[in-house]
Structures are given as structure tokens and as C-alpha cells.
Enzyme design. Sequence first.
Site, mmCIF file in Angstrom:
data_model
loop_
_atom_site.group_PDB
_atom_site.id
_atom_site.type_symbol
_atom_site.label_atom_id
_atom_site.label_comp_id
_atom_site.label_asym_id
_atom_site.label_seq_id
_atom_site.Cartn_x
_atom_site.Cartn_y
_atom_site.Cartn_z
ATOM 1 C CD GLU A 160 67.918 40.112 4.284
ATOM 2 O OE1 GLU A 160 68.646 39.421 3.549
ATOM 3 O OE2 GLU A 160 66.877 40.649 3.886
ATOM 4 C CD GLU A 340 66.998 44.442 2.197
ATOM 5 O OE1 GLU A 340 66.569 43.436 1.584
ATOM 6 O OE2 GLU A 340 68.162 44.537 2.597
#
Length: 435
Positions: A160, A340
Site C-alpha cells: 500500500e 488483504e
Amino acid sequence: MTFPEHFLWGTATAAAQIEGGWLDDGKTPSIWDLATKKQIKTGENNHVACDHYHRWAEDVELMASLGVNSYRFSISWSRVEPEKGRFNPKGLAFYLRLVRALKKKGIEPLVTLYHWDLPQWAQAEGGWKNPEIVRLFARYARVVVEALSEDVRYWIPLNEPQCFVMIGHIFGTHAPFHKDVPALRTLIRHALLAHGEAVKVIRKYAKTAPVVGTAMATCVALPLSTKPEDVEKAKWYSFNYLPGELNNSVWSDPIYLGKATHLMKGKLSEADLEIISQPLDFIGLNVYQPINDNIADPKYRFPKTEPRNVMGWVVHPECLYWSLRFFHERYPGLPLMVTENGAAVVDTVSEDGEIHDPERTETIRGFLGAVKNALDEGIPVIGYQVWSLMDNFEWAEGTRPRFGLIYTDYETQKRIVKDSGRFYCSVIETNGADL
Ligand code: IFM
């Protein structure tokens, strides 16, 4: 279509959130280790966290008891390189022990090289603002790849990047707690180049054929209906509307298409784009919530009564289906992995000593249904990693929001498998057939 054979059923964690052992065996602090009480809502720190650095063997046993066949975790850069250019055999040995124990249990290690815990020594030299970070990251990546790649095939350079750039350097609520809007384009450029250079290093030095992908923070818009024009409109918002973290095309077009979009036009040269757009083996999506609330058109916004979790996120499992679909349509040709996904709850131990967490179970069931719908439509999804294996240090939120399939008692370090963990185990047993 049912879930394919060899589907990667797993869980995910990150070094700074679970390891603890913050100065053990030669490790030096990362930027997260140095967060002050005021910067963490609960006044905590991550110096012990889940003490995974000492309890990793027990944690591998727990993973095996859940039946997972993959585990995504990250390497702590300052454990491996405690000082600029000095690499730490003890740090590398820890990860080697871990990956070998995983392999013995039939669990495929999926390694993230950077999950936000920049070494403080690198921060002191300017961190992600300093162009040298690209070379430093590539050098560190090479050392890790050379040490682990006999046992590790799956690699993810950055977790991320949207978040460590935006939340860490623009909003100022994550380490290094900067608010430096003028640096934004430079930060994005350095993160994208670091990704590309690391992919090159992995391909060059890996000892077993590598499988390389991403783990991008992904938020798309939920369409107002399934009418084609509404779906197109939602897709347009998903790639052209720029909410807080600037999803999605600003980050993903340079990587998967070799093109600069929006604010990165003019900032990324042709030479940059060539480095950034290294061929990949999968697109990794970290998905928790849709962006509808950020869209100016009020029709997209959720009503005030819409339930939100402890993170303040609207829980809408369909957003995972739309994320997979929109990404597959925009970047065709690559398989996708849910790197995720999960649910934040404030769990408590019941009188019977168990953790009954129907909210998490139902949320994950819904998310898995979304993956199944995508598979049914022929979207090639190769794996699903629940965030998280166990409750852990949720950055600036401290340990209050719990994401784990396993409960962590931070006083005693006792782990308790939650009902949701047993549910996930039963899904894996049937390879998702009962969803
Ligand atoms: O805990 C984080 C993780 O580190 C990155 N993705 C989102 C998770 C939940 O907030």
C-alpha cells in the site's frame, strides 16, 4: 466455478505490527518504533506487539491448525539492515527460520519487502523524499532475495504505497508524521521507482522462479445498480476520481500500463515508466471499503445510518467483487490476488473463554462470496489473504481495533482462535465449496 485447485488460502501480517523485539539481536528502530504516545491514539507503542519475534514457532503451529496454505508477512528492513550498508545475519536468520518452518507445514510464504517500517537511519537522510531511497531499497531487496529465495517464490515489493505516502507524509497521522503537500509527486515517483527497481532485483537474483506482484490499497465505487451505464459510471469514478489516497489509476496505471495519469503526468519520464512497469505475475488488491462516501454526487453517498466498523469504514462486501472486476477490466491479462481483506471489531473474551465474533465471520463470509462471484464470471483470482492472522498493532489506532482470526491477549501473549478462525478453517477444508 468453485475455487480453483491450489487456491492460496491464507492470512496476512506485517513486521511492525506483530514482531515486537524492536531492538533484539541487533535491530535498530524503524520510524514506527519511534512514534510517541501522542501519535498513537491509545498511547501505546509497538515494541512488544504480539511478541511474534519470540513466539513465531507457536504462531506457525496456529496457522497450520487453521489449515491455511499461504502466509503473507513482511520483512523488517531495520532488522536486516540496522545501519546503512551493514547487513545483520541474525535478522536474516530469523526470517530464514520462519520460512523454513512454514514450508515444513506446507504453507507458502508470500513476502512483502516493505510494509511501512522505514529504518530510522534512512528517515534521517530524508526517507522517501530522498531520491537515494530507490537505490537503498533495491540494495536491501537484493540481500533479502539472495537470503530467502531458495524457499520463497512469492514477492511483493511494497505494501500500500498509497498509505505510507498519503497518510505518512500528507495527512501526517502515520509515521513519519509529516504534512508536506508540495512533496507529493516526488514521494509517489520514488515509491513507484522503488517498486520497479525491486521487481528487477527479484527477477535477477531469485534462486527459484519468482512470482511477483503488488498489494495496493484499493477502493472502488459501488455502482448504483447493475445497469451497464451505472457500472460504467462507477468504474469511471473508481479510476478517475481522486479521493484521499488518490486511488487507483495514479498508482496503478504506471505499474500495469506504463502510463502516467492525472497529477503524475509530466512527473514521470519515459525512462521512469520503463522501470516502474516491469512485468508482473499478479495484481494484489487490499480491499476493505468502497469510496462512495467521497464522491461528490450525493446519490453515491451512504446514508448516515449505514453501519460502520471501529475504523469508521462502511462494511460492504460487494466492494471486493467490484474491485476484482474493475481491476481485471482495466488491467487484463494478469491474475489477481486479494492480498488483504478482513474486518475490524472490538472483540472481548466471553465467559466461556472463547471469542464469539459473528460480525467478523459474516463479513468475511460476504467477502468470500464476492470472490466466488468474481471467479464464477471467469475473473482469475489466485488467492485470498485475511487481514489478519492475529490481532495486532493497528498503527496510529493502537491495539483497540482487532482484525485477527486469532485473539491476542497483550498482557499474557496468550492466543485464542476466534469463532471466525474456525469458520475460515472450515471454508478452507472444503476449498470454498460451501460458501
Ligand atoms: O493494518 C493495516 C495493514 O497494515 C495495511 N492494510 C490495512 C490494514 C488494516 O487497517
